[in-house]
Design a protein around this motif. Structure first.
Motif, PDB file in Angstrom:
ATOM      1  N   LYS A   1       0.825  -1.201   0.000  1.00 36.98           N
ATOM      2  CA  LYS A   1       0.000   0.000   0.000  1.00 36.98           C
ATOM      3  C   LYS A   1       0.865   1.258   0.000  1.00 36.98           C
ATOM      4  CE  LYS A   1      -3.404  -2.424   2.860  1.00 36.98           C
ATOM      5  NZ  LYS A   1      -4.129  -2.399   4.154  1.00 36.98           N
ATOM      6  N   GLY A   2       0.244   2.351  -0.387  1.00 36.69           N
ATOM      7  CA  GLY A   2       0.892   3.664  -0.321  1.00 36.69           C
ATOM      8  C   GLY A   2       2.052   3.795  -1.276  1.00 36.69           C
ATOM      9  N   ARG A   3       3.089   4.466  -0.820  1.00 39.39           N
ATOM     10  CA  ARG A   3       4.234   4.760  -1.695  1.00 39.39           C
ATOM     11  C   ARG A   3       5.075   3.526  -1.990  1.00 39.39           C
ATOM     12  NH1 ARG A   3       3.483  10.049   0.257  1.00 39.39           N
ATOM     13  NH2 ARG A   3       3.678  11.504  -1.503  1.00 39.39           N
ATOM     14  N   ALA A   4       4.937   2.491  -1.199  1.00 44.28           N
ATOM     15  CA  ALA A   4       5.676   1.255  -1.491  1.00 44.28           C
ATOM     16  C   ALA A   4       5.214   0.627  -2.800  1.00 44.28           C
ATOM     17  CB  ALA A   4       5.494   0.262  -0.346  1.00 44.28           C
ATOM     18  N   VAL A   5       4.037   1.004  -3.287  1.00 46.41           N
ATOM     19  CA  VAL A   5       3.528   0.483  -4.553  1.00 46.41           C
ATOM     20  C   VAL A   5       4.465   0.824  -5.706  1.00 46.41           C
ATOM     21  CG1 VAL A   5       1.678   0.763  -6.242  1.00 46.41           C
ATOM     22  CG2 VAL A   5       1.118   0.441  -3.826  1.00 46.41           C
ATOM     23  N   PHE A   6       5.012   2.028  -5.694  1.00 45.15           N
ATOM     24  CA  PHE A   6       5.854   2.477  -6.806  1.00 45.15           C
ATOM     25  C   PHE A   6       7.139   1.652  -6.884  1.00 45.15           C
ATOM     26  CE2 PHE A   6       3.223   6.062  -5.535  1.00 45.15           C
ATOM     27  CZ  PHE A   6       2.701   6.470  -6.744  1.00 45.15           C
ATOM     28  N   GLU A   7       7.742   1.379  -5.746  1.00 47.72           N
ATOM     29  CA  GLU A   7       8.954   0.555  -5.737  1.00 47.72           C
ATOM     30  C   GLU A   7       8.634  -0.867  -6.178  1.00 47.72           C
ATOM     31  OE1 GLU A   7      12.558  -0.858  -2.716  1.00 47.72           O
ATOM     32  OE2 GLU A   7      10.859   0.337  -1.965  1.00 47.72           O
ATOM     33  N   TYR A   8       7.501  -1.396  -5.725  1.00 53.85           N
ATOM     34  CA  TYR A   8       7.125  -2.758  -6.095  1.00 53.85           C
ATOM     35  C   TYR A   8       6.911  -2.879  -7.610  1.00 53.85           C
ATOM     36  CZ  TYR A   8       4.314  -6.962  -6.623  1.00 53.85           C
ATOM     37  OH  TYR A   8       3.828  -8.163  -7.039  1.00 53.85           O
TER      38      TYR A   8
END
Length: 444
Positions: free
Chosen positions: A148-155
């Motif tokens: 969720k959140g900003r970790a989505v972009f890295e994933y």
């Protein structure tokens, strides 16, 4: 501050004009009384001329009163307009911060689900919705079911696989096409709102370009490392190339982008080359400040005002000869007290010099990086002196030169007076230029 100074200058000018007219009246009062004493008894019509002799001052005060009313109306309109602009700016700020808050809610609501929990990802089911209330403590966990959140972009960029390759590797292998395929229909709401915030800043007329950059920098500070990476590729895609990319370049949104996160290829010498960087202007990564002042308009304003003043004086040259030179400047006070007048002008000049130095010493210079020395010089100069004042100061100096050249002032030493007045008018801009050069040397 400038309004108070303008009122002070106008008040001083009014007192000078009234004093000159009163002095002229008093200097001629003896002749008026002598003239009145020759009237015969009963000639009231002629004796009334003595009272009418003060009509000049009465008319002057009436004109000044009317002028005061006009100036009051002008200042009131100006203050009302200033109040409206300030209210609109406050509304702009409130809207901007509300939009950034909504943007944060959008980011917090991003969620992506893992299907393979063992680390070998298959096609992931992606959803983009508001989910602010849920616990995000395990967003970055390797075995988490949801990211969720900003970790989505890295994933998406470094973990989620597309045909056996992560997105970064796919871009290195096939260019920008894998990005467009992988994110087709994904993060649309996020990118639309990001574009809308930048467009809102860019379209407003309430702030200047420097302030627009400041607000865009506030927004840029909210973007994470891998957000910037995906924004970088979105600006190169067919979706963001036309609209988003120019705004990214204009406001240096990619300034904090870490180059090692981008896809690279090896050149012949084995060095890593960042893909697509040449497709962006340098302004996307580095702010190139350009001073917004228009010095050409100031020069044109000086020329235009000077021509108007010279033409006006040419049209009333007869009145100047009779009223200014014969009636005022030929008075004994200018002949008998030339030393006192000279000392008074010198004191005024020294006072102006001390005030200008004191003003420049208290100026706080905000550090701004300009790539051109001319822009840096104009910015520093604008901190010490309002260049628009030259549209008034220089035409007045031209006016003095015109009067000296078209009339014989040499008999009464008025050339000295004029030179002292001109020096006094030029003190403030000269001091500003000196301080600007000193700051340029210090910054160098």
């Amino acid at each position: 501050m400038r309004d108070r100074n303008s009122i002070g200058y106008i008040a001083i000018l009014v007192f000078i004009v009234v004093g000159i007219c009163f002095y002229l009246y008093v200097s001629e009062i003896g002749q008026l009384v002598e003239y009145a004493s020759t009237f015969k008894e009963g000639t009231l019509e002629k004796s009334g001329l003595l009272g009418d002799s003060a009509g000049l001052i009465n008319a002057l005060f009436s004109g000044l009163a009317f002028g005061g009313v006009i100036l009051t109306i002008i200042w009131q309109i100006k203050n009302d307009n200033s109040g409206k602009i300030n209210a609109q700016r406050l509304q702009f700020e409130n809207t901007f911060f509300n939009m950034t808050q909504t943007f944060e809610h959008i980011v917090d609501g991003l969620t992506i689900e893992r299907i393979d929990l063992q680390g070998t990802d298959t096609n992931a089911l992606f959803s983009n919705y508001y989910n602010v209330q849920e616990d995000q403590a395990n967003n970055n966990s390797v075995n988490a079911k949801e990211i969720k959140g900003r970790a989505v972009f890295e994933y998406i960029y470094q973990q989620r696989k597309l045909e056996g390759m992560i997105l970064k590797e796919a871009i290195e292998d096939s260019g920008i096409t894998p990005y467009e395929i992988a994110l087709k229909g994904i993060l649309d709401h996020y990118y639309r709102y990001l574009y809308r915030i930048l467009k809102f800043i860019d379209e407003t007329d309430l702030i200047d370009e420097q302030q627009k950059y400041r607000y865009s920098s506030m927004f840029r500070a909210q973007l994470s490392e891998f957000e910037l990476v995906l924004i970088y590729y979105n600006g190169l895609s067919s979706i963001g190339k036309k609209k988003l990319k120019p705004l990214l370049e204009k406001y240096s949104i990619l300034k904090n982008l870490r180059k090692y996160d981008l896809a690279t290829i090896k050149d012949r010498d084995g060095n890593n080359i960042t893909l697509f960087k040449e497709n962006y202007s340098n302004t996307a990564f580095t702010r190139i400040n350009v001073f917004a002042g228009n010095w050409i308009m100031i020069v044109l304003g000086v020329i235009f005002n000077s021509i108007i003043l010279v033409l006006l004086l040419t049209l009333i040259s007869g009145g100047l000869d009779n009223f200014l030179f014969k009636d005022i400047l030929s008075q004994p006070i200018f002949k008998d007290h030339s030393l006192a007048i000279t000392l008074l002008l010198i004191v005024a000049m020294l006072y102006t010099l001390s005030q200008s130095i004191d003003y420049c010493n208290h100026i706080q210079i905000r550090k701004r990086e300009y790539h051109r020395l001319w822009d840096k010089f104009r910015y520093l100069l604008s901190c010490y002196y309002d260049a628009a004042s030259l549209k008034v100061v220089l035409p007045i100096i031209v006016l003095f030169f015109y009067l000296c050249g078209s009339h014989n002032w040499y008999g009464y030493g008025f050339v000295l007076y004029v030179n002292l007045i001109i020096i006094t008018l030029l003190i403030r801009p000269i001091v500003a230029v000196v301080y600007t050069c000193y700051q340029m040397y210090k910054l160098k």
